[in-house]
Enzyme design. Structure first.
Site, PDB file in Angstrom:
ATOM      1  CE  LYS A 119      64.380  -4.454  59.541  1.00 52.38           C
ATOM      2  NZ  LYS A 119      63.959  -4.937  60.858  1.00 52.38           N
ATOM      3  CD  GLN A 163      65.012  -5.102  64.344  1.00 56.00           C
ATOM      4  OE1 GLN A 163      64.618  -4.382  63.435  1.00 56.00           O
ATOM      5  NE2 GLN A 163      65.456  -6.328  64.140  1.00 56.00           N
ATOM      6  CG  ASP A 205      58.359  -7.672  61.082  1.00 57.87           C
ATOM      7  OD1 ASP A 205      59.123  -7.745  60.104  1.00 57.87           O
ATOM      8  OD2 ASP A 205      58.738  -7.306  62.214  1.00 57.87           O
TER       9      ASP A 205
END
Length: 277
Positions: A48, A92, A115
């Protein structure tokens, strides 16, 4: 058989994002929170980080020890919710077991939930009024779009019913007017359902579960699974070598859905940025 090159599609999407970012007065900002030192999570975050650099995003990586309290983590998220430099927030996963994942997700502002896991964003997707899409399912939709498949009326089977992939994947396909069946690894006569499918999306976390005799000739097969074998090799939930001989199109592992998930995360971050200006 044709291979859907997710890496190439992702590169094209990221190139278009960079062109847009180059015209902006402020760089879109993404904050990533990593709790603990999970090796796989650290790899994902490096990927990322590389992608953010490529498109010109501002990136803030926040590392916290795995003994962080729930209260401390929620405080960190609230700080980012009110930080004007930050357009998107990502925690995460997985998190240590003492932390409430659902509470963490719901604490992220739905306007910064890049997300796409917040209940408000899932609800909008179910109403076919999406704002920030769950990244992996949207990445799959962009892959299908790239091969110019008309989804209207197609028989689609989604194997896997997780909140991250399976359930929102079914919603994305329903919104495209496909006919959708949701299964899981315990579904009885799964092969009988798959053999009738025009499109198969698999996300169950079982290496090479889907075999060629389960797939209708010419079907499109999207493998979302990522499994590391004892020998270190990465494989999907689909037996690629056998299924590729039957499928019309197939997305491989690696190089299929994985790059698309990151590209869609960047797309969501840009969307969140544009909604705030």
């Amino acid at each position: 058989m044709n291979v859907i090159n997710g890496k190439k599609i992702a590169q094209n999407l990221q190139a278009s994002i960079k062109l847009k970012v180059d015209t902006l007065d402020r760089k879109p900002g993404l904050a990533v929170i990593l709790v603990g030192d999970d090796d796989a999570s650290e790899v994902y975050i490096r990927n990322k980080e590389d992608a953010c650099k490529e498109v010109g995003f501002y990136l803030e990586i926040i590392n916290r020890f795995d003994n962080i309290s729930q209260e401390e983590l929620l405080f960190e998220i609230e700080r980012l919710n009110h930080d004007d430099k930050i357009d998107g927030i990502l925690v995460q996963l997985p998190l240590p077991k003492h932390l409430d994942v659902n509470l963490v997700i719901e604490t992220i502002s739905p306007k910064k939930d890049v997300d796409g896991f917040h209940s408000e964003n899932i609800g909008k997707l179910m109403q076919n009024k999406p704002f920030l899409h769950p990244c992996t399912p949207k990445g799959v939709m962009l892959m299908l779009e790239s091969i110019e498949i008309d989804l209207v009326g197609k028989n689609c089977v989604v194997v896997g019913a997780s909140n991250i992939v399976g359930r929102p994947m079914a919603c994305e396909l329903l919104n495209a007017k496909a006919t959708v069946t949701i299964c899981n690894s315990k579904t009885k006569n799964l092969s009988c359902k798959l053999i009738q499918a025009d499109i198969v999306v698999v996300a169950v976390g079982i290496p090479k579960m889907i075999q060629s005799d389960w797939i209708k000739p010419g079907a499109i097969v999207i493998d979302v699974g990522i499994n590391r074998l004892d020998n270190g090799c990465l494989v999907g939930d689909v037996d690629f070598e056998s299924v590729r001989k039957v499928a019309g199109w197939i997305a491989p592992v690696p190089g299929g859905v994985g790059p698309m998930t990151i590209a869609t995360l960047l797309k969501n971050t840009l969307t969140a940025y544009e909604a705030r200006i």
